[in-house]
Design a protein around this motif. Structure first.
Motif, mmCIF file in Angstrom:
data_model
loop_
_atom_site.group_PDB
_atom_site.id
_atom_site.type_symbol
_atom_site.label_atom_id
_atom_site.label_comp_id
_atom_site.label_asym_id
_atom_site.label_seq_id
_atom_site.Cartn_x
_atom_site.Cartn_y
_atom_site.Cartn_z
ATOM 1 N N ARG A 78 -6.059 -8.283 7.957
ATOM 2 C CA ARG A 78 -5.675 -9.574 7.370
ATOM 3 C C ARG A 78 -5.677 -9.514 5.843
ATOM 4 N NH1 ARG A 78 -6.340 -14.401 10.240
ATOM 5 N NH2 ARG A 78 -5.239 -15.257 8.459
ATOM 6 N N PHE A 79 -6.667 -8.843 5.268
ATOM 7 C CA PHE A 79 -6.781 -8.770 3.814
ATOM 8 C C PHE A 79 -5.599 -8.019 3.200
ATOM 9 C CE2 PHE A 79 -8.243 -7.123 -0.252
ATOM 10 C CZ PHE A 79 -8.830 -8.243 -0.809
ATOM 11 N N THR A 80 -5.137 -6.990 3.879
ATOM 12 C CA THR A 80 -4.054 -6.173 3.325
ATOM 13 C C THR A 80 -2.668 -6.586 3.832
ATOM 14 O OG1 THR A 80 -4.392 -4.498 5.048
ATOM 15 C CG2 THR A 80 -5.547 -4.173 2.944
ATOM 16 N N ALA A 81 -2.596 -7.606 4.659
ATOM 17 C CA ALA A 81 -1.298 -8.073 5.171
ATOM 18 C C ALA A 81 -0.430 -8.565 4.014
ATOM 19 C CB ALA A 81 -1.499 -9.188 6.188
ATOM 20 N N GLY A 82 0.783 -8.092 3.962
ATOM 21 C CA GLY A 82 1.729 -8.547 2.947
ATOM 22 C C GLY A 82 1.533 -7.942 1.567
ATOM 23 N N VAL A 83 0.604 -6.993 1.437
ATOM 24 C CA VAL A 83 0.332 -6.365 0.143
ATOM 25 C C VAL A 83 1.570 -5.601 -0.333
ATOM 26 C CG1 VAL A 83 -0.995 -4.489 -0.915
ATOM 27 C CG2 VAL A 83 -2.151 -6.211 0.434
ATOM 28 N N LYS A 84 1.871 -5.744 -1.623
ATOM 29 C CA LYS A 84 3.027 -5.050 -2.204
ATOM 30 C C LYS A 84 2.611 -4.361 -3.496
ATOM 31 C CE LYS A 84 6.276 -7.012 0.501
ATOM 32 N NZ LYS A 84 5.498 -7.657 1.525
ATOM 33 N N MET A 85 3.102 -3.166 -3.703
ATOM 34 C CA MET A 85 2.949 -2.500 -5.001
ATOM 35 C C MET A 85 4.098 -2.977 -5.874
ATOM 36 S SD MET A 85 1.733 1.330 -3.889
ATOM 37 C CE MET A 85 1.707 1.875 -5.577
ATOM 38 N N VAL A 86 3.780 -3.406 -7.092
ATOM 39 C CA VAL A 86 4.792 -3.925 -8.009
ATOM 40 C C VAL A 86 4.577 -3.329 -9.394
ATOM 41 C CG1 VAL A 86 5.165 -6.095 -6.753
ATOM 42 C CG2 VAL A 86 3.406 -5.985 -8.524
ATOM 43 N N GLU A 87 5.631 -3.373 -10.197
ATOM 44 C CA GLU A 87 5.573 -2.859 -11.563
ATOM 45 C C GLU A 87 6.210 -3.861 -12.502
ATOM 46 O OE1 GLU A 87 7.571 0.898 -11.608
ATOM 47 O OE2 GLU A 87 6.000 1.902 -10.474
ATOM 48 N N VAL A 88 5.794 -3.805 -13.748
ATOM 49 C CA VAL A 88 6.444 -4.575 -14.795
ATOM 50 C C VAL A 88 7.587 -3.697 -15.310
ATOM 51 C CG1 VAL A 88 6.152 -5.633 -17.066
ATOM 52 C CG2 VAL A 88 4.324 -5.794 -15.378
ATOM 53 N N ASP A 89 8.823 -4.227 -15.301
ATOM 54 C CA ASP A 89 9.974 -3.424 -15.718
ATOM 55 C C ASP A 89 10.042 -3.303 -17.243
ATOM 56 O OD1 ASP A 89 11.231 -5.733 -16.728
ATOM 57 O OD2 ASP A 89 12.619 -5.917 -15.053
ATOM 58 N N VAL A 90 11.025 -2.557 -17.738
ATOM 59 C CA VAL A 90 11.144 -2.303 -19.176
ATOM 60 C C VAL A 90 11.375 -3.583 -19.971
ATOM 61 C CG1 VAL A 90 11.903 0.087 -18.912
ATOM 62 C CG2 VAL A 90 13.594 -1.738 -18.978
ATOM 63 N N ASN A 91 11.866 -4.622 -19.312
ATOM 64 C CA ASN A 91 12.086 -5.904 -19.980
ATOM 65 C C ASN A 91 10.872 -6.832 -19.891
ATOM 66 O OD1 ASN A 91 14.783 -5.306 -20.726
ATOM 67 N ND2 ASN A 91 15.440 -5.752 -18.633
ATOM 68 N N GLY A 92 9.765 -6.354 -19.308
ATOM 69 C CA GLY A 92 8.552 -7.155 -19.213
ATOM 70 C C GLY A 92 8.531 -8.114 -18.038
ATOM 71 N N ARG A 93 9.390 -7.858 -17.033
ATOM 72 C CA ARG A 93 9.465 -8.749 -15.874
ATOM 73 C C ARG A 93 8.761 -8.132 -14.671
ATOM 74 N NH1 ARG A 93 15.863 -9.247 -15.853
ATOM 75 N NH2 ARG A 93 15.412 -7.043 -15.582
ATOM 76 N N LEU A 94 8.216 -9.017 -13.854
ATOM 77 C CA LEU A 94 7.572 -8.626 -12.615
ATOM 78 C C LEU A 94 8.324 -9.303 -11.477
ATOM 79 C CD1 LEU A 94 4.743 -7.347 -11.530
ATOM 80 C CD2 LEU A 94 4.135 -9.743 -11.261
#
Length: 156
Positions: A78-94
């Protein structure tokens, strides 16, 4: 990692991209390249953004749970359900994935709030409601959590 500070009102574009506030981006600059983990909050209808180092510390703690106990397995799942790895792009967006924007009812106006070593991402209206709801008993909560006189409170 240093502790994070600040609460910022932002907007999410039609694709679910959040422009990271400059002040927050400066605080995160030493670790931006490491990436982040984005997940659903356990207690609130918001998202939690973990710097990768903080996530790894948390996962090391969870890895010590006995997986031969059903409740531990259920909790991890349940704790890890829906977990996503994300990065901030070169324009500073997530980019906030669609399933997580739906969970947190994120549309356009949001609040990005520091929570010690992680960042919470809220729909603006839900954030204001949560703050208003918590204000009613905050004095009692503050006394209970922070007002203990002994050294067993875990606060140093």
């Amino acid at each position: 990692m240093d502790l994070l500070t600040g609460t910022y009102e932002c907007k999410v574009d039609a694709k679910g991209r959040l422009m990271m506030p400059v002040a927050l981006k400066k605080q995160l600059s030493p670790i931006l390249q490491d990436g982040f983990v984005l997940r659903r909050s356990v207690f609130q209808k918001c998202l939690e953004l973990y710097p990768m180092g903080e996530w790894q510390v948390l996962m090391q703690k969870m890895n010590k749970l006995n997986r031969f106990k059903k409740k531990n397995n259920d909790f991890i799942r349940r704790f890890t359900a829906g977990v996503k790895m994300v990065e901030v792009d070169v324009n500073g967006r997530l980019l906030i994935p669609k399933d997580l924007t739906v969970f947190a009812s994120i549309t356009k106006n949001i609040v990005v709030a520091s929570a010690i070593n992680i960042i919470e991402i809220w729909d603006k209206d839900l954030y204001e409601q949560a703050i208003d709801d918590a204000a009613l008993d905050f004095a009692d909560l503050a006394e209970e959590v922070m007002g203990q006189d002994d050294d067993d409170d875990g606060i140093s």
